[in-house]
Design a protein around this motif. Structure first.
Motif, short mmCIF file in Angstrom:
data_model
loop_
_atom_site.label_atom_id
_atom_site.label_comp_id
_atom_site.label_asym_id
_atom_site.label_seq_id
_atom_site.Cartn_x
_atom_site.Cartn_y
_atom_site.Cartn_z
N ILE A 68 52.44 26.05 -4.37
CA ILE A 68 53.07 27.11 -3.59
C ILE A 68 51.96 27.99 -3.05
CG2 ILE A 68 53.45 28.53 -5.67
CD1 ILE A 68 55.98 29.65 -4.20
N THR A 69 52.06 28.31 -1.77
CA THR A 69 51.05 29.13 -1.10
C THR A 69 51.73 30.31 -0.43
OG1 THR A 69 49.77 27.12 -0.67
CG2 THR A 69 49.14 29.11 0.56
N TYR A 70 51.25 31.50 -0.72
CA TYR A 70 51.75 32.71 -0.05
C TYR A 70 50.96 32.88 1.24
CZ TYR A 70 52.26 37.62 1.12
OH TYR A 70 52.47 38.79 1.80
N MET A 71 51.65 32.98 2.37
CA MET A 71 50.98 33.07 3.67
C MET A 71 51.35 34.35 4.42
SD MET A 71 51.37 29.09 4.84
CE MET A 71 53.07 29.36 5.24
N GLY A 72 51.79 35.36 3.70
CA GLY A 72 52.19 36.62 4.33
C GLY A 72 51.01 37.50 4.69
N GLN A 114 46.87 35.47 -1.17
CA GLN A 114 47.13 35.04 0.20
C GLN A 114 46.33 33.78 0.55
OE1 GLN A 114 45.47 37.53 3.29
NE2 GLN A 114 47.30 37.26 4.56
N ASN A 115 47.02 32.75 1.05
CA ASN A 115 46.46 31.48 1.52
C ASN A 115 45.74 30.65 0.46
OD1 ASN A 115 47.44 31.91 4.16
ND2 ASN A 115 45.69 33.24 4.59
N GLU A 116 45.94 30.95 -0.83
CA GLU A 116 45.37 30.15 -1.92
C GLU A 116 46.50 29.44 -2.65
OE1 GLU A 116 42.70 32.02 -4.66
OE2 GLU A 116 41.61 33.02 -3.05
N PRO A 117 46.58 28.11 -2.58
CA PRO A 117 47.67 27.40 -3.25
C PRO A 117 47.59 27.54 -4.77
CG PRO A 117 46.37 25.91 -1.86
CD PRO A 117 45.69 27.22 -1.85
N LEU A 118 48.75 27.75 -5.38
CA LEU A 118 48.87 27.72 -6.83
C LEU A 118 49.42 26.34 -7.19
CD1 LEU A 118 49.00 29.11 -9.67
CD2 LEU A 118 51.40 29.59 -9.11
#
Length: 166
Positions: A68-72, A114-118
């Protein structure tokens, strides 16, 4: 004579449109020459979150993980979830095997950068002893953005990949 020309024109149009309906296209120019469906890593973006599932074959058991990657716009985002961000399920497409993961652990908080996949791995797949066949591997990101209103703000993002296991 005029009715004959119209009849020929109508027949010609029916023939052209009828034959064009027999042509199929996959819209990307790639030709699938085998009987097997194309198998790709599945990803889905919902709001500010991108979720992906990956299945890597190895000589023993497949390795399955989801990201999951947060791209906000914020530099980081807290999400609230059960024991894991993901539920994993496995369904055999050419048999009757099913594995459905459940979660009973307390509410946890994970900070996504931000923009780092977990990455979350499906552990213990070797205990399932998958037989040869075609499987649908599914991962569902299940989380909330509000620790006070977990149920009301719940987000579920399912992704899957179909893969043959030897």
């Amino acid at each position: 004579m005029r009715n004959g020309s119209i009849s020929y024109a109508i027949c010609f149009l029916v023939l052209v449109f009828g034959l064009s309906g027999c042509v199929t296209s996959n819209n990307n120019g790639d030709e699938n020459v085998s009987d097997k469906p194309k198998i790709i890593n599945e990803s889905k973006t919902v709001d500010d979150f991108k979720v992906s599932i990956n299945v890597k074959k190895s000589h023993k058991e497949p390795k399955i993980y989801a990201t999951i990657t947060y791209m906000g716009e914020e530099s980081e985002k807290d999400i609230y979830h059960g024991g894991s961000v993901f539920f994993f399920n496995i369904y055999q497409q050419d048999g009757d095997f099913e594995f459905m993961e459940s979660m009973t652990l307390p509410l946890l908080t994970t900070t996504l950068i931000q923009n780092e996949p977990l990455r979350v791995d499906l552990n213990g797949i070797e205990r399932l002893k998958l037989e040869s066949g075609t499987y649908k591997f599914e991962a569902t990101a299940n989380f909330s953005l509000d620790s006070e209103k977990v149920i009301e703000s719940k987000i579920e993002i399912p992704v899957y990949k179909i893969e043959e296991i030897d």
